[in-house]
Design an enzyme around this catalytic site. Structure first.
Site, PDB file in Angstrom:
ATOM      1  N   ARG A 109     -10.114  -0.001  15.486  1.00  0.00           N
ATOM      2  CA  ARG A 109     -10.043   0.812  14.269  1.00  0.00           C
ATOM      3  C   ARG A 109     -11.059   0.230  13.302  1.00  0.00           C
ATOM      4  NH1 ARG A 109      -4.495   1.250  10.761  1.00  0.00           N
ATOM      5  NH2 ARG A 109      -5.173  -0.853  10.188  1.00  0.00           N
ATOM      6  N   HIS A 119      -6.196  -7.226  12.874  1.00  0.00           N
ATOM      7  CA  HIS A 119      -4.953  -6.448  12.848  1.00  0.00           C
ATOM      8  C   HIS A 119      -4.513  -6.148  14.273  1.00  0.00           C
ATOM      9  CE1 HIS A 119      -1.876  -4.191  10.882  1.00  0.00           C
ATOM     10  NE2 HIS A 119      -2.305  -3.006  11.232  1.00  0.00           N
ATOM     11  N   LYS A 171       0.846  -1.207   0.000  1.00  0.00           N
ATOM     12  CA  LYS A 171       0.000   0.000   0.000  1.00  0.00           C
ATOM     13  C   LYS A 171       0.879   1.254   0.000  1.00  0.00           C
ATOM     14  CE  LYS A 171      -0.119  -0.284   5.033  1.00  0.00           C
ATOM     15  NZ  LYS A 171      -0.882  -0.749   6.212  1.00  0.00           N
ATOM     16  N   ARG A 208       1.025 -10.865   7.063  1.00  0.00           N
ATOM     17  CA  ARG A 208       0.997  -9.657   6.223  1.00  0.00           C
ATOM     18  C   ARG A 208       2.163  -8.753   6.616  1.00  0.00           C
ATOM     19  NH1 ARG A 208      -3.971  -9.731   8.763  1.00  0.00           N
ATOM     20  NH2 ARG A 208      -3.339  -7.817   9.805  1.00  0.00           N
ATOM     21  N   CYS A 245      12.920  23.783   6.068  1.00  0.00           N
ATOM     22  CA  CYS A 245      11.957  24.570   5.283  1.00  0.00           C
ATOM     23  C   CYS A 245      11.296  23.665   4.250  1.00  0.00           C
ATOM     24  CB  CYS A 245      12.658  25.733   4.585  1.00  0.00           C
ATOM     25  SG  CYS A 245      13.672  26.720   5.689  1.00  0.00           S
ATOM     26  N   MET A 246      10.445  24.234   3.420  1.00  0.00           N
ATOM     27  CA  MET A 246       9.724  23.434   2.437  1.00  0.00           C
ATOM     28  C   MET A 246      10.663  22.750   1.447  1.00  0.00           C
ATOM     29  SD  MET A 246       6.667  24.568  -0.152  1.00  0.00           S
ATOM     30  CE  MET A 246       5.646  25.265   1.142  1.00  0.00           C
ATOM     31  N   ASP A 247      11.686  23.489   1.006  1.00  0.00           N
ATOM     32  CA  ASP A 247      12.548  22.972  -0.067  1.00  0.00           C
ATOM     33  C   ASP A 247      14.003  22.829   0.340  1.00  0.00           C
ATOM     34  OD1 ASP A 247      10.281  23.573  -1.856  1.00  0.00           O
ATOM     35  OD2 ASP A 247      10.881  25.650  -1.444  1.00  0.00           O
ATOM     36  N   TYR A 287      14.077  30.049   9.367  1.00  0.00           N
ATOM     37  CA  TYR A 287      12.863  30.686   9.893  1.00  0.00           C
ATOM     38  C   TYR A 287      12.829  30.678  11.419  1.00  0.00           C
ATOM     39  CZ  TYR A 287      10.494  30.468   5.310  1.00  0.00           C
ATOM     40  OH  TYR A 287      10.137  30.632   4.008  1.00  0.00           O
TER      41      TYR A 287
HETATM   42  C1  LIG Z   1      -0.136  -1.765   6.842  1.00  0.00           C
HETATM   43  C2  LIG Z   1      -0.731  -3.016   7.255  1.00  0.00           C
HETATM   44  C3  LIG Z   1       0.052  -4.167   7.448  1.00  0.00           C
HETATM   45  C4  LIG Z   1       1.560  -4.138   7.413  1.00  0.00           C
HETATM   46  O1  LIG Z   1       2.066  -3.577   8.617  1.00  0.00           O
HETATM   47  P1  LIG Z   1       3.652  -3.540   8.881  1.00  0.00           P
HETATM   48  O2  LIG Z   1       3.762  -3.087  10.269  1.00  0.00           O
HETATM   49  O3  LIG Z   1       4.188  -2.557   7.895  1.00  0.00           O
HETATM   50  O4  LIG Z   1       4.150  -4.905   8.637  1.00  0.00           O
HETATM   51  C5  LIG Z   1      -0.581  -5.355   7.701  1.00  0.00           C
HETATM   52  N1  LIG Z   1      -1.928  -5.416   7.781  1.00  0.00           N
HETATM   53  C6  LIG Z   1      -2.719  -4.330   7.632  1.00  0.00           C
HETATM   54  C7  LIG Z   1      -4.182  -4.460   7.739  1.00  0.00           C
HETATM   55  C8  LIG Z   1      -2.144  -3.098   7.374  1.00  0.00           C
HETATM   56  O5  LIG Z   1      -2.926  -2.022   7.243  1.00  0.00           O
END
Ligand SMILES: *Cc1c(COP(=O)(O)O)cnc(C)c1O
Length: 399
Positions: free
Chosen positions: A149, A181, A51, A237, A330-332, A283
Site C-alpha cells: 500500500r 504497517h 484518525k 500503534r 433504508c437511508m433513515d 424496498y
Molecule cells: C489505522 C492504522 C493503525 C491502527 O490500526 P488498528 O488495527 O486499528 O490498531 C496503525 N497504523 C497505521 C499506519 C494505520 O493506518
C-alpha cells in the site's frame, strides 16, 4: 431546540431516549482500554490512533481519554487531524502518516507534528517547510514490508536514506523513526507477519548502514499488539483495540486484559404494527413475514451508519431480546420483527454496545453485514449525536 441527552445509568431503570438515536461514548472505557493495552507492552511506547474522528468516537475527546490512560503518542492519518489536536491544546507527540501535495507542510512543522515520509516529493516538501519555518522537521520513514500500500520499497529506500542523512546534517530534518504497517496480523497464520517483520528488519539494516540511527522502530497495530510480541519493538500503534473492540477472535491475551467497547448505538421504536403472514417489508420486498408478526419501525438507517448489507441478516436488541432486521435497511429507517417481545413505542433499540450488559456485539453486526467493525464505527453518521461519559460521572458497580 434539542435537549442534551443524558448518559444512561447502567443500574437505573432506563429512561426513554430523549433523541431519535444516540451514540453513547464511554471515555472512561477508552482510558481503561489504553491503560490495559499498555500493560501488554511495558517495554514499548504506546500510540493511540485517533484518525477518522477517533474511529467515530470524537477526535479530541478520544485523544484526551487516551492520554489520560497513559498513551505516549497520538497517531493520525492526516495533517489536518493532527493540527486539530494542536488547536485543541494537545501538546503530546503526534505522528501524521498520509501526506498529500495540497497539505500545509509549513503548519505541520511549525506545530511540531511528526511526519511520515515515504516518497521523494514528500521529503522535498518537508525540507522546504523546515527551511521556511526555521525549525527542523521530525521525520519517520515508512517502508513497505509487504503490504503493498504505502511505504517506500527497498530501491527507493536507498535514495531517501541518503537525502535524509544530508538533511539531518544540515539541520532541516530530525530523523526519528522507521516504520511499516502489517497487512495480515489479524490472521491466525503467523507466517505473513513473520515475513513482513523480516523484510522490515532488513530495511532497518539499510538505514543503519547509511549512518542513520532510528530512535523509534514501529510496526505493530492492534492485532499485532494482542498476538505478536516480536513486532512490538519501540512503539505500538493501537487503534481499534483502544476503543474496546478486538480485531481478532483468537488473541492470545484473551482473559489477560478486558477490553470495554466504548461506543453504544441506540435508537427507539417509533411505530408498531401487527400484520398477517406473507406481508412484504421495505424496498424491493426482499422479506415477507412467515407468520402473524409484529413489526417495529426504527428511525435509523444507512445514512446513520447502519450497514445496508445488514438487511435481513443483522440483529438488534429490544427489552434484552434479539430482534432481526427484516427487509432492506433504508437511508433513515429499518424494520425489525418484534413478534413475542411485547415491545412498546418508545422502547430502546440497541444496534451494538457492551456485550457484558447484553447488547449486541459490533463484531457480530459487522460479520452479519459482510464488513468489519472499523467500517461501522467510522461510518456512524454526523446526524447521530454523541453523548459522552467520562470517569467523573462513571457509575461504579456495586460489587
Ligand atoms: C489505522 C492504522 C493503525 C491502527 O490500526 P488498528 O488495527 O486499528 O490498531 C496503525 N497504523 C497505521 C499506519 C494505520 O493506518
Amino acid at each position: 431546540m434539542h435537549r442534551t441527552p443524558r448518559f444512561p445509568d447502567r443500574r437505573a431503570p432506563r429512561a426513554p431516549l430523549d433523541h431519535r438515536a444516540v451514540a453513547y461514548i464511554d471515555l472512561a472505557a477508552i482510558q481503561d482500554n489504553v491503560r490495559a493495552l499498555k500493560s501488554l507492552n511495558a517495554g514499548a511506547q504506546s500510540m493511540t490512533v485517533v484518525k477518522a474522528d477517533g474511529y467515530g468516537h470524537g477526535l479530541v475527546q478520544a485523544s484526551l481519554a487516551a492520554l489520560a490512560g497513559g498513551a505516549d503518542w497520538l497517531g493520525t492519518a492526516l495533517i489536518s487531524e493532527a493540527l486539530s489536536l494542536r488547536a485543541a491544546g494537545i501538546r503530546s507527540p503526534i505522528l501524521a502518516w498520509l501526506l498529500s501535495p495540497s497539505d500545509s507542510f509549513d503548519d505541520a512543522v511549525a506545530a511540531e507534528i511528526d511526519l511520515s515520509v515515504e516518497s521523494s516529493w514528500a521529503l522535498t516538501r518537508v525540507i522546504g517547510a523546515a527551511r521556511s519555518v526555521g525549525k527542523s522537521a521530525r521525520v519517520h520513514l515508512e517502508v513497505d514490508s509487504g503490504m503493498g500500500r504505502a511505504g517506500c520499497d527497498l530501491a527507493e529506500l536507498q535514495t531517501l536514506v541518503e537525502r535524509l542523512r544530508r538533511a539531518e546534517q544540515q539541520g532541516t530534518v530530525r530523523f526519528v523513526g522507521v516504520w511499516s504497517h502489517l497487512a495480515r496480523a489479524d490472521e491466525q497464520d503467523p507466517r505473513p507477519t513473520d515475513q513482513q517483520l523480516k523484510t522490515y528488519l532488513r530495511a532497518l539494516e539499510t538505514v543503519r548502514a547509511a549512518g542513520l540511527v532510528p530512535e523509534l522502530r514501529h510496526l505493530a497495530n492492534s492485532a499485532a499488539l494482542l498476538t505478536k510480541p516480536s513486532t512490538h519493538l519501540d512503539l505500538v500503534r493501537c487503534g481499534l483495540a483502544s476503543y474496546g473492540v478486538s480485531p481478532t477472535s483468537w488473541d492470545s491475551v484473551n482473559g489477560r486484559i478486558v477490553l470495554q467497547p466504548a461506543m453504544t448505538l441506540r435508537s427507539q421504536i417509533v411505530r408498531l404494527r401487527a400484520v398477517g403472514r406473507g406481508y412484504p417489508v421495505s424496498y424491493g420486498a426482499t422479506y415477507h413475514t412467515q407468520r402473524d408478526s409484529t413489526l417495529a419501525l426504527v428511525p435509523l438507517g444507512y445514512a446513520d451508519g447502519v450497514p445496508r448489507s445488514g438487511s435481513n441478516c443483522a440483529q438488534v436488541t429490544v427489552r434484552g431480546r434479539r430482534a432481526p432486521i427484516v427487509g432492506r435497511v433504508c437511508m433513515d429507517q429499518f424494520v425489525i420483527d418484534t413478534t413475542g417481545i411485547n415491545a412498546r413505542v418508545g422502547d430502546e433499540v440497541t444496534v451494538f454496545g457492551d456485550t457484558t450488559t447484553g447488547d449486541p456485539c459490533i463484531t457480530d453486526l459487522a460479520a452479519s453485514s459482510d464488513t468489519i467493525a472499523y467500517e461501522i464505527l467510522t461510518g456512524i453518521g454526523g446526524r447521530v449525536p454523541r453523548v459522552y461519559r467520562t470517569g467523573a460521572d462513571r457509575v461504579q458497580d456495586p460489587d
